[in-house]
Design an enzyme around this catalytic site. Structure first.
Site, PDB file in Angstrom:
ATOM      1  N   MET A  30     -42.250  -7.546   5.548  1.00 34.38           N
ATOM      2  CA  MET A  30     -40.688  -7.099   5.098  1.00 34.38           C
ATOM      3  C   MET A  30     -40.324  -8.049   3.904  1.00 34.38           C
ATOM      4  SD  MET A  30     -38.723  -6.061   8.384  1.00 34.38           S
ATOM      5  CE  MET A  30     -38.332  -7.699   9.118  1.00 34.38           C
ATOM      6  N   GLY A  31     -41.265  -8.484   3.296  1.00 36.24           N
ATOM      7  CA  GLY A  31     -41.196  -9.502   2.131  1.00 36.24           C
ATOM      8  C   GLY A  31     -40.143 -10.475   1.958  1.00 36.24           C
ATOM      9  N   HIS A  37     -47.583 -15.164   4.991  1.00 39.34           N
ATOM     10  CA  HIS A  37     -48.003 -13.888   4.599  1.00 39.34           C
ATOM     11  C   HIS A  37     -49.300 -14.225   3.372  1.00 39.34           C
ATOM     12  CE1 HIS A  37     -43.625 -13.251   4.920  1.00 39.34           C
ATOM     13  NE2 HIS A  37     -43.726 -12.201   5.649  1.00 39.34           N
ATOM     14  N   LYS A 149     -47.374 -15.481  14.751  1.00 40.61           N
ATOM     15  CA  LYS A 149     -46.181 -15.913  14.820  1.00 40.61           C
ATOM     16  C   LYS A 149     -45.370 -14.817  15.353  1.00 40.61           C
ATOM     17  CE  LYS A 149     -42.118 -17.176  13.138  1.00 40.61           C
ATOM     18  NZ  LYS A 149     -41.426 -15.915  12.830  1.00 40.61           N
TER      19      LYS A 149
HETATM   20  P1  AMP Z   1     -42.624 -10.427   8.333  1.00 40.29           P
HETATM   21  O1  AMP Z   1     -42.478 -10.067   6.827  1.00 40.29           O
HETATM   22  O2  AMP Z   1     -41.879 -11.241   8.913  1.00 40.29           O
HETATM   23  O3  AMP Z   1     -42.354  -8.744   9.087  1.00 40.29           O
HETATM   24  O4  AMP Z   1     -44.114 -10.620   8.800  1.00 40.29           O
HETATM   25  C1  AMP Z   1     -45.239  -9.792   8.220  1.00 40.29           C
HETATM   26  C2  AMP Z   1     -46.604 -10.269   9.010  1.00 40.29           C
HETATM   27  O5  AMP Z   1     -46.723 -11.622   8.327  1.00 40.29           O
HETATM   28  C3  AMP Z   1     -46.398 -10.488  10.247  1.00 40.29           C
HETATM   29  O6  AMP Z   1     -47.776  -9.772  10.697  1.00 40.29           O
HETATM   30  C4  AMP Z   1     -46.089 -11.720  10.779  1.00 40.29           C
HETATM   31  O7  AMP Z   1     -46.736 -12.087  12.205  1.00 40.29           O
HETATM   32  C5  AMP Z   1     -46.893 -12.297   9.674  1.00 40.29           C
HETATM   33  N1  AMP Z   1     -46.352 -13.581   9.349  1.00 40.29           N
HETATM   34  C6  AMP Z   1     -44.898 -14.155   9.463  1.00 40.29           C
HETATM   35  N2  AMP Z   1     -44.708 -15.659   9.499  1.00 40.29           N
HETATM   36  C7  AMP Z   1     -45.923 -15.981   9.714  1.00 40.29           C
HETATM   37  C8  AMP Z   1     -46.573 -17.209   9.545  1.00 40.29           C
HETATM   38  N3  AMP Z   1     -45.643 -18.352   9.533  1.00 40.29           N
HETATM   39  N4  AMP Z   1     -47.896 -17.531   9.954  1.00 40.29           N
HETATM   40  C9  AMP Z   1     -48.544 -16.408   9.850  1.00 40.29           C
HETATM   41  N5  AMP Z   1     -48.015 -15.098   9.803  1.00 40.29           N
HETATM   42  C10 AMP Z   1     -46.946 -14.905   9.676  1.00 40.29           C
END
Ligand code: AMP
Length: 286
Positions: A30-31, A37, A149
């Protein structure tokens, strides 16, 4: 690196690489990208030929009163981070492109969506399952990379991919943390530096739970819940713990008595720090 906003274009790009025998990976985000990421992108690029990163703040996974409008966004900075991390394509659609004027289809899972986050964010996983199904049909990846996470999201997507026979391998990468243990998150930008320091208690109570189970051999989970509540009350009395649950990592069923339990244990939590809602988890075996 190319930025593509059009669904058909991404489908054609992916089809082209698949036909030429290349492995295609998708990292959905989601950026407002951070090191969590980038760790997914670096691994995905290393293990595949072509990396597609999607950046889309998906409106359908936010409930009423949640932070869709104020979710942090910085697309130019994100483009630079993706480029440095080896992305070949960024899929950055408008909501209109993804959902059109009317969109009648929803992917809904029962059971795994109904607990933990599901208790606090009704409908959230319908939005996640629907958008990820669409992203899989658009990017047609051989592999999708997700972070530990979001443990329940991973359980939901694993189940969905299996139930719907989707031909994509799901790969889960470890959670990247700040030095004090706080899991990296786009929402950490809302925390003051004092809140960030104090939020280290969240990883601390997850590790304490693990320690009580693996070293102190406590089998009654109520004892662990009680201790954890007290630690948070003492260290960060202003934090509002929404849940801290010990479950089976696959079924997400709560484990009350750990006696004889041999499967993978997931301890997950959600906590409000001021107006920011944080989630975190730890997975281990006895
Ligand atoms: P989001 O942008 O928050 O929707 O996350 C996109 C992807 O990045 C998802 O698969 C999350 O689980 C992963 N992600 C977010 N935060 C972390 C983190 N601290 N460590 C590893 N992966 C992450």
């Amino acid at each position: 690196m190319k930025v593509v906003k059009d669904i058909t274009a991404v489908q054609q790009i992916s089809e082209f690489y698949r036909c030429t025998g290349k492995k295609v990976a998708l990292v959905p985000t989601m950026g407002f990208l951070h090191e969590g990421h980038t760790s997914l992108m670096l691994r995905a690029k290393q293990e595949n030929d072509i990396l597609i990163v999607s950046i889309f703040v998906n409106p359908t996974q936010f409930g009423k009163g949640e932070d869709f409008d104020k979710y942090p966004r910085d697309i130019v900075r994100d483009f630079h981070i993706c480029e440095k991390s080896g992305a070949d394509y960024i899929f950055n659609p408008e909501a209109e492109e993804m959902y059109g004027k009317d969109h009648f289809t929803k992917v809904t899972l029962s059971n795994v969506t109904e607990k933990l986050e599901g208790d606090f964010r009704p409908g959230h996983f319908d939005g996640v399952a629907t958008v990820v199904t669409k992203l899989l049909n658009i990017a047609k990846p051989h592999r999708i990379y997700l972070g530990q996470k979001d443990a329940q999201q991973n359980a939901v997507l694993k189940r969905m991919i299996s139930d719907l026979n989707i031909d994509t391998e799901l790969i889960i990468c470890e959670t990247i943390r700040e030095e004090n243990g706080l899991a990296r998150s786009s929402r950490n930008t809302f925390l003051t530096s004092e809140q960030k320091d104090k939020a280290s208690v969240l990883f601390h109570v997850l590790k304490e739970g693990e320690k009580m189970i693996t070293r102190e051999k406590i089998t009654d989970t109520e004892i662990i819940y009680e201790k954890v509540k007290n630690i948070i009350k003492e260290k960060s009395p202003d934090f509002q713990l929404q849940y801290y649950k010990i479950t089976d990592n696959n079924s997400l069923e709560e484990i009350r008595d750990l006696n004889g339990y041999t499967g993978e244990i997931l301890i997950s939590l959600a906590c409000k720090v001021g107006s920011t809602r944080l989630i975190d988890n730890i997975i281990f075996t006895k």
